[in-house]
Motif scaffolding. Structure first.
Motif, PDB file in Angstrom:
ATOM      1  N   PHE A   1       0.837  -1.193   0.000  1.00 56.33           N
ATOM      2  CA  PHE A   1       0.000   0.000   0.000  1.00 56.33           C
ATOM      3  C   PHE A   1       0.876   1.249   0.000  1.00 56.33           C
ATOM      4  CE2 PHE A   1      -2.465  -3.422   1.779  1.00 56.33           C
ATOM      5  CZ  PHE A   1      -3.698  -3.279   1.170  1.00 56.33           C
ATOM      6  N   ARG A   2       0.297   2.347  -0.410  1.00 59.58           N
ATOM      7  CA  ARG A   2       1.032   3.604  -0.545  1.00 59.58           C
ATOM      8  C   ARG A   2       1.558   4.114   0.788  1.00 59.58           C
ATOM      9  NH1 ARG A   2      -2.445   8.361  -2.981  1.00 59.58           N
ATOM     10  NH2 ARG A   2      -3.579   7.862  -1.042  1.00 59.58           N
ATOM     11  N   ASP A   3       0.759   3.960   1.832  1.00 63.48           N
ATOM     12  CA  ASP A   3       1.179   4.431   3.158  1.00 63.48           C
ATOM     13  C   ASP A   3       0.385   3.684   4.232  1.00 63.48           C
ATOM     14  OD1 ASP A   3      -1.370   5.692   3.336  1.00 63.48           O
ATOM     15  OD2 ASP A   3      -0.567   7.497   2.395  1.00 63.48           O
ATOM     16  N   SER A   4       0.666   4.016   5.483  1.00 62.64           N
ATOM     17  CA  SER A   4       0.060   3.287   6.596  1.00 62.64           C
ATOM     18  C   SER A   4      -1.430   3.581   6.747  1.00 62.64           C
ATOM     19  CB  SER A   4       0.791   3.623   7.906  1.00 62.64           C
ATOM     20  OG  SER A   4       2.132   3.187   7.855  1.00 62.64           O
ATOM     21  N   TYR A   5      -1.873   4.757   6.352  1.00 62.08           N
ATOM     22  CA  TYR A   5      -3.298   5.087   6.433  1.00 62.08           C
ATOM     23  C   TYR A   5      -4.088   4.258   5.416  1.00 62.08           C
ATOM     24  CZ  TYR A   5      -7.601   7.814   6.622  1.00 62.08           C
ATOM     25  OH  TYR A   5      -8.919   8.201   6.761  1.00 62.08           O
ATOM     26  N   GLU A   6      -3.603   4.234   4.184  1.00 66.12           N
ATOM     27  CA  GLU A   6      -4.276   3.455   3.145  1.00 66.12           C
ATOM     28  C   GLU A   6      -4.293   1.980   3.510  1.00 66.12           C
ATOM     29  OE1 GLU A   6      -2.544   2.371  -0.949  1.00 66.12           O
ATOM     30  OE2 GLU A   6      -3.730   4.173  -1.360  1.00 66.12           O
ATOM     31  N   TRP A   7      -3.191   1.499   4.054  1.00 65.73           N
ATOM     32  CA  TRP A   7      -3.110   0.096   4.484  1.00 65.73           C
ATOM     33  C   TRP A   7      -4.143  -0.211   5.555  1.00 65.73           C
ATOM     34  CZ3 TRP A   7      -1.899  -1.196   9.559  1.00 65.73           C
ATOM     35  CH2 TRP A   7      -1.832  -2.573   9.814  1.00 65.73           C
TER      36      TRP A   7
ATOM     37  N   LEU B   1      -6.938   1.413   6.381  1.00 61.43           N
ATOM     38  CA  LEU B   1      -8.313   1.558   5.917  1.00 61.43           C
ATOM     39  C   LEU B   1      -8.750   0.350   5.092  1.00 61.43           C
ATOM     40  CD1 LEU B   1     -10.883   3.216   5.691  1.00 61.43           C
ATOM     41  CD2 LEU B   1      -9.860   4.418   3.742  1.00 61.43           C
ATOM     42  N   GLU B   2      -7.919  -0.057   4.124  1.00 64.99           N
ATOM     43  CA  GLU B   2      -8.331  -1.193   3.288  1.00 64.99           C
ATOM     44  C   GLU B   2      -8.299  -2.498   4.071  1.00 64.99           C
ATOM     45  OE1 GLU B   2      -7.801  -3.326  -1.018  1.00 64.99           O
ATOM     46  OE2 GLU B   2      -6.970  -1.333  -0.678  1.00 64.99           O
TER      47      GLU B   2
ATOM     48  N   GLU C   1     -16.285   4.455   9.404  1.00 63.85           N
ATOM     49  CA  GLU C   1     -16.555   3.163   8.783  1.00 63.85           C
ATOM     50  C   GLU C   1     -17.669   2.397   9.496  1.00 63.85           C
ATOM     51  OE1 GLU C   1     -14.969   1.645   5.935  1.00 63.85           O
ATOM     52  OE2 GLU C   1     -14.465   3.775   5.677  1.00 63.85           O
TER      53      GLU C   1
ATOM     54  N   ARG D   1       1.627  -3.940   9.195  1.00 62.89           N
ATOM     55  CA  ARG D   1       2.391  -3.572   7.999  1.00 62.89           C
ATOM     56  C   ARG D   1       3.847  -4.002   8.148  1.00 62.89           C
ATOM     57  NH1 ARG D   1       3.779   1.891   5.433  1.00 62.89           N
ATOM     58  NH2 ARG D   1       3.431   1.536   3.205  1.00 62.89           N
TER      59      ARG D   1
ATOM     60  N   ARG E   1      -5.721  -9.299  -0.334  1.00 67.32           N
ATOM     61  CA  ARG E   1      -7.162  -9.064  -0.210  1.00 67.32           C
ATOM     62  C   ARG E   1      -7.936 -10.359  -0.022  1.00 67.32           C
ATOM     63  NH1 ARG E   1      -6.627  -4.704  -5.090  1.00 67.32           N
ATOM     64  NH2 ARG E   1      -6.511  -2.806  -3.797  1.00 67.32           N
TER      65      ARG E   1
END
Length: 231
Positions: A76-82, A84-85, A122, A148, A187
């Motif tokens: 993932f691009r960063d820890s937030y995106e990681w 959330l998904e 969420e 992560r 996923r």
């Protein structure tokens, strides 16, 4: 490092000090503080409405602003995106109990409450572990953690349990962590099959303990000198 030897006793002593919050490192001092409460599995089930008999997966949040690109192989691009998904994927999995743990040092980065706000948006804030829960609770009660690349992945493997990684920290590639090779694989694992991951074998657990000895006992002490039994 040999399979048997004095390092085992040294690691056990270190783990005891770490769980007691007696290691002078800011994350450890907060995560394993004596002011926090260690809960049993039954207590977790009552407090968070978990379903008895289902595996417990804990998603371990990172500090969003702390070196999000430090590890290679990031999915993932960063820890937030990681986060959330990963949260959304695990929420889809109807065969697990899910809890989320805010990083113990969030307050040092001005990020206290960010994970709660994300989870509230969420609709799953009920899954957030309270700040007063001791991290030993996760090591003892969870069946799997998702990180992560935090130290919890190595700590968890020392207890013989599987940790799923979203990047490649220094302890990756040693055979005792779960490392999806692609986003698609990641996923699928989180949304449908993470509950099927087995406990580590004796060999995997031994290798994890050797890695923990190197990472915690050797590398955390700048004046450490290797004894003659390390070849």
């Amino acid at each position: 490092i040999p399979d048997d030897g004095p390092w085992r006793r040294a690691l056990e002593d270190y783990i005891h000090r770490r769980l007691a919050g007696r290691v002078d490192q800011h994350d450890v001092l907060t995560a394993f503080s004596a002011d926090k409460i260690v809960l049993a599995r039954a207590e977790l089930e009552r407090a968070y409405g978990l379903i008895p008999g289902r595996p417990l997966v804990v998603l371990m949040a990172h500090i969003f602003s702390d070196a999000p690109h430090a590890f290679g192989g990031a999915l993932f691009r960063d820890s937030y995106e990681w986060l959330l998904e990963s949260l959304r994927l695990l929420e889809r999995n109807g065969a697990i109990n899910l809890l989320v743990k805010e990083h113990p040092s969030a307050h040092l980065y001005g990020e206290t409450g960010l994970v709660e706000r994300l989870m509230t948006a969420e609709g799953c804030a009920r899954r957030l572990l309270r700040d007063g829960v001791h991290t030993e609770t996760i090591l003892r009660c969870a069946d799997c953690v998702v990180t992560r690349g935090g130290t919890i992945g190595l700590e968890f493997a020392v207890f013989g349990k599987p940790a799923v990684l979203g990047a490649r920290p220094p302890y990756a590639g040693l055979g005792f962590t779960i490392e999806p090779a692609s986003l698609g694989e990641y996923r699928k694992l989180l949304s449908s099959s993470i509950q099927n991951l087995p406990r580590l074998t004796e060999r995997q657990t031994l290798n994890a303990r050797k890695a923990a000895f190197v990472a915690f006992e050797m590398m955390d002490q700048r004046d450490w000198q290797p004894p003659d039994w390390i070849v």
